[in-house]
Design an enzyme around this catalytic site. Structure first.
Site, mmCIF file in Angstrom:
data_model
loop_
_atom_site.group_PDB
_atom_site.id
_atom_site.type_symbol
_atom_site.label_atom_id
_atom_site.label_comp_id
_atom_site.label_asym_id
_atom_site.label_seq_id
_atom_site.Cartn_x
_atom_site.Cartn_y
_atom_site.Cartn_z
ATOM 1 N N GLN A 92 0.658 -1.225 0.014
ATOM 2 C CA GLN A 92 0.058 -0.152 -0.013
ATOM 3 C C GLN A 92 1.140 1.273 0.049
ATOM 4 O O GLN A 92 0.251 2.344 -0.288
ATOM 5 C CB GLN A 92 -1.054 0.135 1.260
ATOM 6 C CG GLN A 92 -1.631 -1.123 1.232
ATOM 7 C CD GLN A 92 -2.555 -1.135 2.483
ATOM 8 O OE1 GLN A 92 -3.548 -0.721 2.908
ATOM 9 N NE2 GLN A 92 -1.793 -1.843 3.765
ATOM 10 N N ASN A 93 2.313 0.949 0.338
ATOM 11 C CA ASN A 93 3.160 2.275 0.428
ATOM 12 C C ASN A 93 3.381 2.819 -1.025
ATOM 13 O O ASN A 93 3.553 2.042 -2.012
ATOM 14 C CB ASN A 93 4.144 1.687 1.125
ATOM 15 C CG ASN A 93 4.026 1.140 2.339
ATOM 16 O OD1 ASN A 93 2.874 1.405 2.882
ATOM 17 N ND2 ASN A 93 4.939 0.394 2.932
ATOM 18 N N HIS B 26 -1.498 1.265 -4.581
ATOM 19 C CA HIS B 26 -1.818 2.451 -4.312
ATOM 20 C C HIS B 26 -1.109 3.610 -4.877
ATOM 21 O O HIS B 26 -0.752 4.681 -4.648
ATOM 22 C CB HIS B 26 -1.903 2.805 -2.790
ATOM 23 C CG HIS B 26 -3.123 2.298 -2.074
ATOM 24 N ND1 HIS B 26 -3.233 2.273 -0.648
ATOM 25 C CD2 HIS B 26 -4.270 1.737 -2.660
ATOM 26 C CE1 HIS B 26 -4.418 1.480 -0.356
ATOM 27 N NE2 HIS B 26 -5.111 1.021 -1.616
HETATM 28 C C1 BV8 Z 1 -11.804 2.605 -3.528
HETATM 29 C C2 BV8 Z 1 -2.579 7.101 -1.127
HETATM 30 C C3 BV8 Z 1 -13.493 1.815 -5.093
HETATM 31 C C4 BV8 Z 1 -1.047 7.287 -0.973
HETATM 32 C C5 BV8 Z 1 -4.060 5.759 0.315
HETATM 33 C C6 BV8 Z 1 -16.441 3.538 4.484
HETATM 34 C C7 BV8 Z 1 -16.389 2.174 4.916
HETATM 35 C C8 BV8 Z 1 -15.108 1.228 4.029
HETATM 36 C C9 BV8 Z 1 -14.666 1.767 3.051
HETATM 37 C C10 BV8 Z 1 -14.867 3.172 2.686
HETATM 38 C C11 BV8 Z 1 -15.752 3.989 3.423
HETATM 39 N N1 BV8 Z 1 -15.639 5.127 2.915
HETATM 40 C C12 BV8 Z 1 -14.893 5.306 1.834
HETATM 41 C C13 BV8 Z 1 -14.285 3.996 1.896
HETATM 42 C C14 BV8 Z 1 -13.272 3.514 0.762
HETATM 43 C C15 BV8 Z 1 -11.882 4.114 1.033
HETATM 44 C C16 BV8 Z 1 -11.573 3.662 2.276
HETATM 45 O O1 BV8 Z 1 -11.294 2.495 2.575
HETATM 46 N N2 BV8 Z 1 -11.707 4.663 3.288
HETATM 47 C C17 BV8 Z 1 -11.168 4.183 4.744
HETATM 48 C C18 BV8 Z 1 -10.551 5.371 5.305
HETATM 49 C C19 BV8 Z 1 -12.446 4.137 5.618
HETATM 50 N N3 BV8 Z 1 -11.113 3.418 0.104
HETATM 51 C C20 BV8 Z 1 -10.806 4.231 -1.161
HETATM 52 O O2 BV8 Z 1 -11.276 5.151 -1.430
HETATM 53 C C21 BV8 Z 1 -10.013 3.241 -2.061
HETATM 54 N N4 BV8 Z 1 -10.514 3.414 -3.334
HETATM 55 O O3 BV8 Z 1 -12.286 1.938 -2.323
HETATM 56 O O4 BV8 Z 1 -12.382 2.599 -4.531
HETATM 57 C C22 BV8 Z 1 -13.303 0.398 -5.319
HETATM 58 C C23 BV8 Z 1 -13.024 -0.526 -4.453
HETATM 59 C C24 BV8 Z 1 -12.504 -1.822 -4.808
HETATM 60 C C25 BV8 Z 1 -12.513 -2.044 -6.277
HETATM 61 C C26 BV8 Z 1 -12.570 -1.040 -7.258
HETATM 62 C C27 BV8 Z 1 -12.878 0.360 -6.691
HETATM 63 C C28 BV8 Z 1 -8.632 3.890 -2.405
HETATM 64 C C29 BV8 Z 1 -7.894 3.802 -1.164
HETATM 65 C C30 BV8 Z 1 -6.646 4.411 -1.330
HETATM 66 C C31 BV8 Z 1 -6.279 5.414 -0.581
HETATM 67 N N5 BV8 Z 1 -4.896 6.013 -0.584
HETATM 68 N N6 BV8 Z 1 -2.680 6.486 0.253
HETATM 69 C C32 BV8 Z 1 -0.644 7.531 0.355
HETATM 70 O O5 BV8 Z 1 -0.800 8.723 0.527
HETATM 71 O O6 BV8 Z 1 0.136 6.775 0.734
HETATM 72 S S1 BV8 Z 1 -4.657 5.024 1.708
HETATM 73 C C33 BV8 Z 1 -3.173 4.860 2.644
HETATM 74 O O7 BV8 Z 1 -3.666 4.694 4.077
HETATM 75 C C34 BV8 Z 1 -2.089 4.053 2.699
HETATM 76 O O8 BV8 Z 1 -2.056 3.935 1.190
HETATM 77 C C35 BV8 Z 1 -2.604 2.758 3.195
HETATM 78 O O9 BV8 Z 1 -3.431 2.101 2.280
HETATM 79 C C36 BV8 Z 1 -3.771 3.130 4.126
HETATM 80 C C37 BV8 Z 1 -3.594 2.716 5.588
HETATM 81 O O10 BV8 Z 1 -2.289 3.024 5.946
HETATM 82 P P1 BV8 Z 1 -1.384 2.065 6.665
HETATM 83 O O11 BV8 Z 1 -0.347 1.863 5.753
HETATM 84 O O12 BV8 Z 1 -2.000 0.805 7.113
HETATM 85 O O13 BV8 Z 1 -0.791 3.115 7.949
HETATM 86 P P2 BV8 Z 1 -1.451 3.199 9.260
HETATM 87 O O14 BV8 Z 1 -0.863 4.557 9.988
HETATM 88 O O15 BV8 Z 1 -3.084 3.064 9.157
HETATM 89 O O16 BV8 Z 1 -1.082 2.017 9.864
HETATM 90 C C38 BV8 Z 1 0.216 1.671 10.273
HETATM 91 C C39 BV8 Z 1 0.337 0.571 11.153
HETATM 92 O O17 BV8 Z 1 1.748 0.272 11.308
HETATM 93 C C40 BV8 Z 1 -0.026 0.586 12.537
HETATM 94 O O18 BV8 Z 1 -1.121 -0.492 12.799
HETATM 95 C C41 BV8 Z 1 1.073 0.664 13.335
HETATM 96 O O19 BV8 Z 1 0.795 -0.157 14.874
HETATM 97 C C42 BV8 Z 1 2.127 -0.282 12.592
HETATM 98 N N7 BV8 Z 1 3.568 0.098 12.743
HETATM 99 C C43 BV8 Z 1 4.005 1.347 13.004
HETATM 100 N N8 BV8 Z 1 5.403 1.435 13.253
HETATM 101 C C44 BV8 Z 1 5.636 0.102 13.025
HETATM 102 C C45 BV8 Z 1 4.402 -0.806 12.787
HETATM 103 N N9 BV8 Z 1 4.431 -2.013 12.628
HETATM 104 C C46 BV8 Z 1 5.960 -2.609 12.611
HETATM 105 N N10 BV8 Z 1 6.811 -2.127 12.982
HETATM 106 C C47 BV8 Z 1 6.931 -0.580 13.038
HETATM 107 N N11 BV8 Z 1 7.963 -0.018 13.533
#
Ligand code: BV8
Ligand code: ZN
Length: 237
Positions: free
Chosen positions: A91-92, A109
């Site tokens: 996803q990165n 992504h």
């Molecule tokens: C789509 C862009 C249709 C680039 C990103 C309501 C309910 C459900 C879904 C939705 C909803 N409303 C809208 C939606 C859909 C929406 C969505 O899911 N929204 C969420 C917020 C509810 N999704 C979309 O819009 C997607 N498109 O649905 O189109 C479709 C669907 C299917 C098929 C065809 C069409 C598009 C999603 C892409 C959005 N772009 N990024 C960028 O900026 O990077 S999302 C962005 O956040 C990332 O790309 C990544 O995917 C996402 C989550 O991020 P994470 O990587 O998980 O980061 P996070 O901080 O959350 O977590 C980090 C984790 O690491 C933590 O758990 C932490 O404990 C851990 N950690 C930290 N340090 C360490 C560690 N682990 C190990 N070691 C460490 N040292």
């Protein structure tokens, strides 16, 4: 203990955290004080493309100043080991997996190191900032350059292929992602329903998703060990 040879790995920003890149939802993360809908959504891009470009210009410059860590290198080793098939979905949008030597990386992504023409869709590499006057090398129009990144509301890249490959794997490993974003967060369910063993390797234990095994810790500690266990058939599943 079991020897797994057909593996899918999904990574999130947590795997790049120890390289110095911020995650999204941890304290001090990218979404702290920022509304994702204003800087990372399709609607925001239509409203104010240069506000969105500025956000990703800042991300690109940060990503170009850091290096891969032991977790990235461990995954590259797994991918390059004879007899194992490891499909890496990330996803990165950073290119730390590539810099660690991963031979295959599926950026569902998008990628900071690429820009796309909002007019004709032409995608090409970029190192520095995207600026408004950059002419598209294909259609020559200016003012239409955008990051080649999947914004909220846009369709992930090659997701059908990611589902297809996940359906056939024996082992699915989720690393450093909170599982907050769909459809990426659904991949573990696809693997689980297909009978794969599912592993969540993360700093915090997640309740979401169907994981058989939870490995808690920093990626640079837990991923090299996990890869060694997989390569030596000692993964306790
Ligand atoms: C789509 C862009 C249709 C680039 C990103 C309501 C309910 C459900 C879904 C939705 C909803 N409303 C809208 C939606 C859909 C929406 C969505 O899911 N929204 C969420 C917020 C509810 N999704 C979309 O819009 C997607 N498109 O649905 O189109 C479709 C669907 C299917 C098929 C065809 C069409 C598009 C999603 C892409 C959005 N772009 N990024 C960028 O900026 O990077 S999302 C962005 O956040 C990332 O790309 C990544 O995917 C996402 C989550 O991020 P994470 O990587 O998980 O980061 P996070 O901080 O959350 O977590 C980090 C984790 O690491 C933590 O758990 C932490 O404990 C851990 N950690 C930290 N340090 C360490 C560690 N682990 C190990 N070691 C460490 N040292
Ligand atoms: Zn163009």
């Amino acid at each position: 203990m079991k020897l797994f040879r057909n593996i899918v790995v999904l990574t999130g920003t947590g795997i790049s955290a120890e390289s110095g890149l911020p995650t999204f939802r941890d304290s001090g993360g990218l979404w702290e004080g920022v509304n994702p809908e204003e800087v990372a959504s399709a609607a925001a891009y239509e409203l104010d493309p240069w506000h969105v470009n500025d956000f990703f210009n800042m991300r690109r410059s940060a990503a170009q100043r850091v290096n891969p860590n032991a977790a990235h290198f461990a995954l590259a080793k797994l991918q390059k080991t004879q007899g194992f098939s490891c499909y890496l979905v990330t996803q990165n949008i950073d290119d730390l997996h590539e810099h660690a030597g991963s031979p295959q990386v599926h950026h569902i992504h998008g990628e900071l190191s690429k820009r796309r023409c909002h007019g004709c869709g032409h995608v090409c590499d970029i190192r520095g900032d995207i600026d408004p006057d950059t002419a598209c090398p294909s259609c020559r129009c200016t003012g239409m350059a955008r990051p080649h990144v999947v914004l909220f509301g846009e369709i992930p890249i090659g997701f059908d292929k990611a589902i297809e490959i996940t359906r056939q794997c024996e082992l699915f490993i989720s690393i450093g992602t909170s599982g907050s974003v769909y459809p990426a967060a659904n991949l573990v369910n696809v693997a689980y329903d297909a009978g794969a063993t599912t592993v969540c390797a993360n700093l915090e234990i997640l309740s979401a998703g169907m994981f058989d095994i939870h490995i808690e810790g920093q990626a640079t500690q837990i991923i090299p060990n996990l890869v060694e266990e997989i390569l030596t058939g000692r993964l306790n599943a």
